[in-house]
Enzyme design. Structure first.
Site, PDB file in Angstrom:
ATOM      1  CG  ASP A 143     -13.291  -5.179  -4.480  1.00  0.00           C
ATOM      2  OD1 ASP A 143     -13.615  -4.452  -5.435  1.00  0.00           O
ATOM      3  OD2 ASP A 143     -12.686  -4.762  -3.474  1.00  0.00           O
TER       4      ASP A 143
ATOM      5  CG  ASP B  26      -8.927  -1.078  -6.105  1.00  0.00           C
ATOM      6  OD1 ASP B  26      -8.101  -1.491  -6.934  1.00  0.00           O
ATOM      7  OD2 ASP B  26      -9.711  -0.140  -6.329  1.00  0.00           O
TER       8      ASP B  26
END
Length: 243
Positions: free
Chosen positions: A20, A22
């Protein structure tokens, strides 16, 4: 295969590694949180509604597609708005609020910049020495801009972001579709792949997608919450997985 002794043996056997963005690669959560706070509090002003709280970011926004998050925050206050259109830039539709937030975020990114987490870079350096595939999966429509600002775009062979998800009709997290698509583009099956996620919705996506290992990265969601969502293990920083 290059020797994998420098890796934690729980992740060493896998062929593909999906990150991922963020909260895992970059600390953009702080910029997103600030942009959401400014946007929602401007909308809530004069409506006698509770100001937007940072805890709502983790509960209702983190990891979700932007416009799903807008709808969730509004619903928490009993507000329903029309979806609107992608051209909206006002407070009269979900698209409009989401687009306003994106403009605030872009201004913050341009002004403050972003740097990747050192621990994540250490893990990426170790993986780069091996015969494995590395991809990035993000709900953000700003993923390419963030990766470029952080100087790490070349670390990822495949990027599946919010723009690609919309173009390909892929539902966002907690659905597993974006992670599955990234694994397929890397030539790996989900059970041959590791997911690294800091959001409950992303962890749930990895678990429901049948991925071989789901690593929760606790940047604020809480280890218990990530484990409950389906993480196989939780670390505070990814350098814990490098010997």
């Amino acid at each position: 295969m290059v020797d994998t002794q420098q890796l934690d043996q729980r992740i060493a056997p896998f062929r593909a590694f999906l990150f991922d963005l963020d909260g895992v690669v970059t600390p953009t959560v702080t910029l997103h949180m600030q942009a959401w706070r400014e946007t929602f509090n401007q909308y809530f002003a004069g409506r006698e509604l509770e100001p937007f709280g940072d805890e709502e970011y983790y509960e209702l926004l983190d990891g979700r597609p932007r416009f799903d998050g807008v709808a969730a925050v509004l619903a928490s206050r009993g507000i329903e708005l029309a979806a609107g259109t992608p051209e909206d830039d006002d407070f009269f539709s979900i698209w409009g609020i989401g687009n306003r937030k994106n403009r605030v975020f872009a201004d913050l990114l341009a002004g403050d910049g972003i740097a990747p987490y050192p621990g994540t870079i250490r893990l990426l350096d170790a993986l780069a020495m091996l015969d494995v595939q590395i991809g990035l999966v993000s709900s953000s429509r700003n993923a390419e801009a963030v990766l470029a600002a952080a100087g790490v775009r070349d670390r990822f062979t495949v990027v599946v972001d919010g723009l690609i998800a919309a173009a390909d009709g892929l539902p966002g997290k907690p659905n597993p579709d974006t992670y599955v698509a990234a694994a397929e583009r890397l030539g790996a099956a989900p059970n041959e792949s590791v997911v690294f996620e800091d959001a409950e919705s992303g962890v749930a996506a990895g678990r429901s997608g049948g991925f071989g290992l789901v690593v929760g990265v606790d940047r604020g969601a809480g280890a218990d919450a990530l484990l409950a969502a389906g993480a196989d293990l939780v670390v505070a920083d990814l350098d814990e997985l490098v010997r």
